[in-house]
Design a protein around this motif. Structure first.
Motif, PDB file in Angstrom:
ATOM      1  N   ALA A  30       0.830  -1.207   0.000  1.00  0.00           N
ATOM      2  CA  ALA A  30       0.000   0.000   0.000  1.00  0.00           C
ATOM      3  C   ALA A  30       0.867   1.261   0.000  1.00  0.00           C
ATOM      4  CB  ALA A  30      -0.937  -0.010   1.211  1.00  0.00           C
ATOM      5  N   PHE A  31       1.989   1.226   0.720  1.00  0.00           N
ATOM      6  CA  PHE A  31       2.883   2.373   0.766  1.00  0.00           C
ATOM      7  C   PHE A  31       3.488   2.658  -0.606  1.00  0.00           C
ATOM      8  CE2 PHE A  31       7.178   4.071   1.226  1.00  0.00           C
ATOM      9  CZ  PHE A  31       6.951   5.210   1.974  1.00  0.00           C
ATOM     10  N   GLU A  32       3.985   1.618  -1.284  1.00  0.00           N
ATOM     11  CA  GLU A  32       4.615   1.827  -2.589  1.00  0.00           C
ATOM     12  C   GLU A  32       3.597   2.270  -3.637  1.00  0.00           C
ATOM     13  OE1 GLU A  32       6.761  -1.654  -3.591  1.00  0.00           O
ATOM     14  OE2 GLU A  32       8.326  -1.342  -2.077  1.00  0.00           O
ATOM     15  N   ASP A  33       2.373   1.767  -3.563  1.00  0.00           N
ATOM     16  CA  ASP A  33       1.329   2.232  -4.489  1.00  0.00           C
ATOM     17  C   ASP A  33       0.989   3.702  -4.247  1.00  0.00           C
ATOM     18  OD1 ASP A  33       1.264  -0.277  -5.564  1.00  0.00           O
ATOM     19  OD2 ASP A  33      -0.493  -0.940  -4.422  1.00  0.00           O
ATOM     20  N   ALA A  34       0.940   4.094  -2.974  1.00  0.00           N
ATOM     21  CA  ALA A  34       0.639   5.496  -2.667  1.00  0.00           C
ATOM     22  C   ALA A  34       1.782   6.406  -3.096  1.00  0.00           C
ATOM     23  CB  ALA A  34       0.373   5.648  -1.169  1.00  0.00           C
ATOM     24  N   ILE A  35       3.041   5.948  -2.931  1.00  0.00           N
ATOM     25  CA  ILE A  35       4.183   6.749  -3.386  1.00  0.00           C
ATOM     26  C   ILE A  35       4.148   6.911  -4.899  1.00  0.00           C
ATOM     27  CG2 ILE A  35       6.698   6.679  -3.682  1.00  0.00           C
ATOM     28  CD1 ILE A  35       5.921   7.684  -0.985  1.00  0.00           C
ATOM     29  N   LEU A  36       3.722   5.889  -5.613  1.00  0.00           N
ATOM     30  CA  LEU A  36       3.627   5.968  -7.068  1.00  0.00           C
ATOM     31  C   LEU A  36       2.589   6.988  -7.508  1.00  0.00           C
ATOM     32  CD1 LEU A  36       4.669   4.740  -9.735  1.00  0.00           C
ATOM     33  CD2 LEU A  36       2.808   3.073  -9.566  1.00  0.00           C
ATOM     34  N   ASN A  37       1.515   7.142  -6.727  1.00  0.00           N
ATOM     35  CA  ASN A  37       0.436   8.063  -7.094  1.00  0.00           C
ATOM     36  C   ASN A  37       0.680   9.483  -6.588  1.00  0.00           C
ATOM     37  OD1 ASN A  37      -1.002   5.987  -8.345  1.00  0.00           O
ATOM     38  ND2 ASN A  37      -2.053   5.439  -6.439  1.00  0.00           N
ATOM     39  N   HIS A  38       1.205   9.635  -5.370  1.00  0.00           N
ATOM     40  CA  HIS A  38       1.298  10.947  -4.731  1.00  0.00           C
ATOM     41  C   HIS A  38       2.722  11.468  -4.617  1.00  0.00           C
ATOM     42  CE1 HIS A  38      -2.928  10.517  -3.650  1.00  0.00           C
ATOM     43  NE2 HIS A  38      -2.653   9.333  -3.121  1.00  0.00           N
ATOM     44  N   GLY A  39       3.723  10.645  -4.892  1.00  0.00           N
ATOM     45  CA  GLY A  39       5.094  11.116  -4.774  1.00  0.00           C
ATOM     46  C   GLY A  39       5.476  11.313  -3.315  1.00  0.00           C
ATOM     47  N   ALA A  40       6.154  12.442  -3.047  1.00  0.00           N
ATOM     48  CA  ALA A  40       6.641  12.725  -1.695  1.00  0.00           C
ATOM     49  C   ALA A  40       5.600  13.392  -0.809  1.00  0.00           C
ATOM     50  CB  ALA A  40       7.893  13.595  -1.763  1.00  0.00           C
ATOM     51  N   GLU A  41       4.353  13.517  -1.259  1.00  0.00           N
ATOM     52  CA  GLU A  41       3.291  14.057  -0.417  1.00  0.00           C
ATOM     53  C   GLU A  41       2.836  12.954   0.538  1.00  0.00           C
ATOM     54  OE1 GLU A  41       2.225  17.078  -0.203  1.00  0.00           O
ATOM     55  OE2 GLU A  41       3.437  17.873  -1.843  1.00  0.00           O
ATOM     56  N   LEU A  42       3.374  12.971   1.764  1.00  0.00           N
ATOM     57  CA  LEU A  42       3.207  11.838   2.668  1.00  0.00           C
ATOM     58  C   LEU A  42       1.877  11.822   3.396  1.00  0.00           C
ATOM     59  CD1 LEU A  42       6.797  11.546   4.176  1.00  0.00           C
ATOM     60  CD2 LEU A  42       5.813  10.421   2.186  1.00  0.00           C
ATOM     61  N   ARG A  43       1.168  12.928   3.444  1.00  0.00           N
ATOM     62  CA  ARG A  43      -0.134  12.898   4.118  1.00  0.00           C
ATOM     63  C   ARG A  43      -1.140  12.027   3.370  1.00  0.00           C
ATOM     64  NH1 ARG A  43      -0.480  15.971   8.498  1.00  0.00           N
ATOM     65  NH2 ARG A  43       1.037  17.652   8.803  1.00  0.00           N
ATOM     66  N   PRO A  44      -1.311  12.188   2.070  1.00  0.00           N
ATOM     67  CA  PRO A  44      -2.198  11.228   1.382  1.00  0.00           C
ATOM     68  C   PRO A  44      -1.654   9.807   1.401  1.00  0.00           C
ATOM     69  CG  PRO A  44      -1.131  12.699  -0.194  1.00  0.00           C
ATOM     70  CD  PRO A  44      -0.874  13.257   1.154  1.00  0.00           C
ATOM     71  N   VAL A  45      -0.319   9.643   1.474  1.00  0.00           N
ATOM     72  CA  VAL A  45       0.244   8.300   1.606  1.00  0.00           C
ATOM     73  C   VAL A  45      -0.180   7.681   2.934  1.00  0.00           C
ATOM     74  CG1 VAL A  45       2.404   7.012   1.800  1.00  0.00           C
ATOM     75  CG2 VAL A  45       2.186   8.808   0.085  1.00  0.00           C
ATOM     76  N   ARG A  46      -0.117   8.480   4.011  1.00  0.00           N
ATOM     77  CA  ARG A  46      -0.555   7.985   5.315  1.00  0.00           C
ATOM     78  C   ARG A  46      -2.030   7.583   5.285  1.00  0.00           C
ATOM     79  NH1 ARG A  46      -1.829  11.201   9.855  1.00  0.00           N
ATOM     80  NH2 ARG A  46      -2.942  12.403   8.251  1.00  0.00           N
ATOM     81  N   ASP A  47      -2.843   8.384   4.564  1.00  0.00           N
ATOM     82  CA  ASP A  47      -4.274   8.070   4.500  1.00  0.00           C
ATOM     83  C   ASP A  47      -4.527   6.756   3.773  1.00  0.00           C
ATOM     84  OD1 ASP A  47      -4.724  10.416   5.835  1.00  0.00           O
ATOM     85  OD2 ASP A  47      -5.098  11.590   4.014  1.00  0.00           O
ATOM     86  N   GLU A  48      -3.724   6.464   2.745  1.00  0.00           N
ATOM     87  CA  GLU A  48      -3.936   5.219   2.006  1.00  0.00           C
ATOM     88  C   GLU A  48      -3.418   4.009   2.786  1.00  0.00           C
ATOM     89  OE1 GLU A  48      -2.917   4.967  -2.016  1.00  0.00           O
ATOM     90  OE2 GLU A  48      -3.783   6.895  -2.612  1.00  0.00           O
ATOM     91  N   VAL A  49      -2.320   4.180   3.534  1.00  0.00           N
ATOM     92  CA  VAL A  49      -1.822   3.066   4.348  1.00  0.00           C
ATOM     93  C   VAL A  49      -2.809   2.777   5.472  1.00  0.00           C
ATOM     94  CG1 VAL A  49       0.043   2.297   5.862  1.00  0.00           C
ATOM     95  CG2 VAL A  49       0.569   3.489   3.729  1.00  0.00           C
TER      96      VAL A  49
END
Length: 941
Positions: free
Chosen positions: A433-452
């Motif tokens: 889930a983390f790598e998929d979110a990084i692929l979509n949002h880049g270094a914007e970690l808040r939406p990455v946290r929401d997806e994880v």
């Protein structure tokens, strides 16, 4: 060390050749950017593929280039909601990013406004932009950009370094006049005066260091106050004592500008050779940047340091203004609650490391006993916690064998609960889930946290650092393995041809449902482009598509829904279809002719006061003239069921004829009108269309009545029946407007300078209108009306400010800003400060009292007339009001041997004459009337 080489040219997909410091359009594919226009940037450097060193062993750049570092520009619409009509205006920024080389679309030109001799001709040429300001994305503030050569108020050695390195200087708007002024020297020590440490005398205009005056100044005077030196203060006191003071008329200062003079009507445009010379002008760069910050919070000597930061800065938050020093209460040794230790003592010190007191052999021996996991022995978090536990045992004189790392929790000082010193292992599902979110949002970690979902923000940030280091390690190992096998370059050469998916914004041929341009409605075009969301169709013609992508300019033609008459047979006919065709075919014709309903964006109304869109319930629209405004700004109270039938005050008066049909504002200067021409109402596309009736059946602009303090309303909720025009002070009518140079209307003064102008002239000139919340002292709260608006409390004051003044720190609200209850700033101000005292007082009585005040004021101007009129009262009836008074002598007012003088009003005087004539006709002479010995004659006062 890089070796200087000749400039490298890169050929883009459209054939343009670009080099370093050229400006380009940059954009990812249409699906990624979601229909947004192209971004504009400056090329800082070309870079090889990721993982390849930028320079080789001899200092030459490695090729082929696959990436590029870009310095971005912003469009004004990207950072503000306020619309900007100029699509060629940009905002510079000290912000850069690395992008793929295939994202570069085409070449463009961006230069500063001061380097353009013909701005109108520059904007008519394609792919030309200009900038005058810089936007900092971190502190979210705009700064002025001026040429470094125009900075003169600095020492020569600093100016030489500044102009030798940089082309432009970034500073606050209020600092620009100080920087561009001549070199300022202190009148006392004759040394350079930095603007933050300098005061200027208001009379002699000399500059002084705040430490060079006696006594030294601790701070500059507050806004609106001046300072004079000791000789000028002494001279002013002498002039006051001798009554020779002459105050000059304040004149509004003209803003300085470094822009070239506007092109006259007869002056020809610059030729093409000069225009190309302006495009290719050389710009100085220092460490790849053409400008640096040199503003209010800059120390001039820091410019000499080549490693000094060039970014804009804000005020420091260290000091007594932001930190409070709490002193103990007198008579008590300790104010802390029981169980709380005092900070700053030895008991509150936490020892982080005592390993330096131990031998290296002991450390390695004890560390090997904690774990056998070699990977864990090199973990930063594990090592930090191990050192902390060893240090705690060393300080407490415990045996090192008692130290263990079995518990992952630790108790930190000043915390009541235990925390983990190392994060728990990430599961495979969380990693995916983390790598998929990084692929979509880049270094914007808040939406990455929401997806994880199952991790906190600190855990995501820490794992991102470990994951990035892991990826870099894998890339480095791959490169080393490739080099060991004999391969010189592992990176694949860039593909600049571009696939069909990368440039998929061009449509080969529009479909039937999208047969016309979504902006201009044309049906013919060489190329068709995909359109952004919210338009009638999903395609744009060639002109509109390029205009949207390059200039973010899209003039949408208003949509008109076609109606078809059901009773006309000819309307059912389509070209090539006979009238006797089948009914199904004609029915299909009806459905194809009817247009698609407009998007939801076009259904919104734009308020003419704040220029913001709103739904029909939030922004009213006049059914007759299409005037649009928020109801709280114009005092409109409309039922939700009759929004479509609402009429503005002027259109309503056209039907009802309750007030005058002459709609000229009484508070504005009179305009000469041709009697042969028809009288026009105020235009419906301006907020000055909003007018309110007065108590004398005339009209005034709503804006004028709100921002002139002496005006009040009979009903402040609806802003109707304007009162108090006759009580306005005379200076408002006598002073001239600095904008139209006319007198006759009521003027207001700028809140930041002495300029005075009519309210309507200020609105047409684009000046800033709003309300300030001024703090009120506790001693004055009983006599001052204090209101709450949003999170602020104080006295609400209307302000009109020239558009050239910078924004100050005082809190200011726009007219249409609303509080938690949905009331606008205009409603709150008028309800608390503009409501006339209508309780138990009729409107005519209030008007009569105001007229009495005018009479008393006029009488107080002329002392002789005041004395005469105060002594004049009728001897018979005692009234003080009469068209004229008549004097006569009476015995009751004898002074010595002479009779005293009395007065008689016109009414009593005429009655005495009529009685006298009746007595004469009756044969009886009149020797005396009411003690009067004789009339001195008819002598009006």
């Amino acid at each position: 060390m890089p070796v200087p080489t000749s400039p490298t040219y890169i050929t883009l997909r459209n054939g343009d050749q670009v080099k370093v410091n050229d400006h380009v359009y940059c954009s990812p594919t249409w699906s990624i950017r979601d229909g947004t226009p192209y971004s504009i940037a400056r090329i800082m450097e070309f870079l090889p593929a990721q993982g390849t060193p930028t320079f080789d062993s001899v200092g030459k750049r490695n090729e082929p280039f696959t990436r590029v570092r870009l310095a971005w520009y912003y469009r004004p619409g990207d950072v503000s909601d306020r619309p900007v009509a100029d699509s060629r205006l940009l905002l510079a920024a000290i912000y850069s990013e690395v992008c793929d080389l295939n994202q570069l679309r085409a070449k463009c030109h961006v230069i500063h406004r001061d380097k353009i001799s013909d701005l109108a001709g520059w904007k008519k040429r394609p792919d030309r932009f200009y900038f005058t300001r810089l936007f900092d994305p971190w502190i979210r503030k705009e700064f002025e950009v001026i040429q470094a050569t125009s900075v003169r108020n600095i020492p020569d050695h600093i100016r030489e370094v500044l102009t030798g390195r940089y082309e432009y200087v970034v500073a606050e708007k209020e600092i620009v006049p100080d920087l561009t002024d001549e070199l300022r020297l202190c009148a006392t020590c004759e040394k350079w005066c930095p603007p933050p440490e300098t005061v200027q005398c208001d009379r002699c205009k000399n500059f002084f260091h705040m430490a060079c005056v006696t006594p030294p100044l601790l701070a500059k005077p507050s806004r609106g106050y001046g300072w004079t030196c000791a000789p000028c203060s002494r001279q002013h006191e002498e002039e006051v004592d001798s009554h020779e003071v002459r105050h000059p008329t304040p004149v509004a200062p003209k803003p300085k500008s470094n822009a070239p003079a506007p092109r006259g009507r007869g002056r020809p445009r610059k030729d093409r050779v000069l225009a190309e010379k302006e495009e290719n002008v050389e710009i100085k760069h220092f460490k790849m940047w053409p400008f640096r910050y040199f503003g209010q919070y800059t120390v001039a000597e820091d410019t000499l340091d080549p490693e000094d930061f060039i970014f804009p800065r804000a005020a420091t938050r260290v000091g007594p203004k932001y930190q409070v020093n709490c002193f103990p209460v007198a008579g008590s040794e300790n104010n802390l609650p029981p169980g709380i230790e005092e900070r700053g003592t030895e008991s509150t010190i936490e020892v982080l490391n005592s390993v330096h007191e131990m031998s290296p052999e002991e450390v390695e021996t004890y560390k090997s006993t904690l774990t056998r996991n070699e990977k864990l022995k090199h973990n930063i978090d594990w090592l930090t916690e191990a050192i902390r536990r060893f240090s705690a045992a060393w300080q407490n004189r415990r045996d090192m064998a008692t130290v263990n790392m079995q518990s992952p929790n630790r108790l930190e000082k000043w915390k009541t609960e235990q925390t983990r010193y190392i994060d728990r292992e990430w599961s495979e599902a969380e990693k995916a889930a983390f790598e998929d979110a990084i692929l979509n949002h880049g270094a914007e970690l808040r939406p990455v946290r929401d997806e994880v979902g199952s991790r906190t923000m600190p855990e995501v940030v820490r794992y991102y650092g470990h994951w990035k280091n892991m990826k870099l390690g894998e890339e480095n190992r791959r490169i080393k393995a490739a080099r060991a096998s004999g391969l010189s370059m592992l990176a694949r050469p860039p593909s600049r041809a571009g696939s069909a998916e990368e440039d998929s914004s061009i449509i080969a041929e529009p479909t039937k449902g999208n047969a016309s341009c979504g902006a201009c409605r044309t049906r013919e075009s060489d190329n068709w482009w995909k359109a952004p969301k919210g338009l009638v169709t999903n395609v744009l013609c060639d002109n509109c598509g390029i205009s949207w992508r390059k200039y973010a300019d899209l003039n949408v033609r208003p949509f008109r829904e076609e109606t078809i008459s059901k009773h006309t047979k000819g309307a059912d006919k389509r070209e090539g279809t006979p009238l006797t065709g089948p009914a199904a075919k004609r029915a299909r014709t009806l459905s194809t002719i009817q247009a698609t309903p407009p998007p939801s964006v076009s259904q919104q109304n734009r308020c003419l006061a704040c220029y913001k869109n709103g739904l029909p319930g939030k922004v009213l629209r006049c059914r007759n003239c299409s005037f649009r405004a928020h109801p709280g700004v114009i005092g409109a109270v409309v039922d939700a069921t009759s929004l479509d039938q609402w009429l503005c005050d002027l259109c309503s008066n056209e039907k009802l004829q309750e007030f005058s049909v002459n709609y000229d504002c009484l508070l504005c200067p009179r305009t000469r009108k041709d009697p042969k021409k028809k009288q026009f109402h105020p235009p419906a596309d301006s907020f000055l269309r909003s007018c309110k009736p007065t108590e004398g059946q005339a009209w005034v602009h709503t804006l004028c009545s709100v921002f002139i303090p002496e005006i009040s309303y009979s009903d402040a909720t609806r802003l109707r029946l304007v009162e108090g025009i006759s009580t306005m002070p005379p200076y408002r009518w006598m002073n001239k407007c600095t904008l139209c140079d006319q007198s006759g209307g009521a003027v207001v003064r700028c809140s930041d300078c002495p300029a005075e102008y009519h309210v309507s002239c200020a609105w047409k000139a684009g000046h800033k209108f709003g309300f300030e919340m001024q703090p009120v002292k506790a001693s004055r709260r009983d006599t001052t009306t204090v209101v709450d608006f949003k999170d602020f409390n104080g006295c609400m004051v209307p302000t009109v400010t020239c558009k050239g003044h910078p924004a100050h720190r005082r809190e200011r609200f726009e007219m249409c800003e609303m509080n938690e209850l949905g009331e606008t700033a205009v409603q709150v101000y008028c309800k608390n400060y503009k409501q006339a005292p209508t309780a138990n007082i009729h409107g005519l009585l209030r008007k009569a009292r105001r007229l009495d005040q005018i009479i008393q004021t006029e009488d107080s101007i002329d002392s002789e007339s005041t004395l005469a009129s105060s002594e004049m009262h009728c001897w018979s009836c005692g009234t003080e009001y009469s068209p004229c008074f008549y004097s006569f002598t009476v015995k009751e007012f004898m002074v010595g041997d002479e009779f005293g003088e009395a007065w008689e009003c016109h009414n009593c005087h005429m009655k005495q004459i009529e009685n006298h004539q009746e007595s004469v006709n009756g044969g009886n002479g009149l020797n005396g009337i009411n003690g009067m010995d004789g009339m001195d004659g008819i002598e009006p006062s």
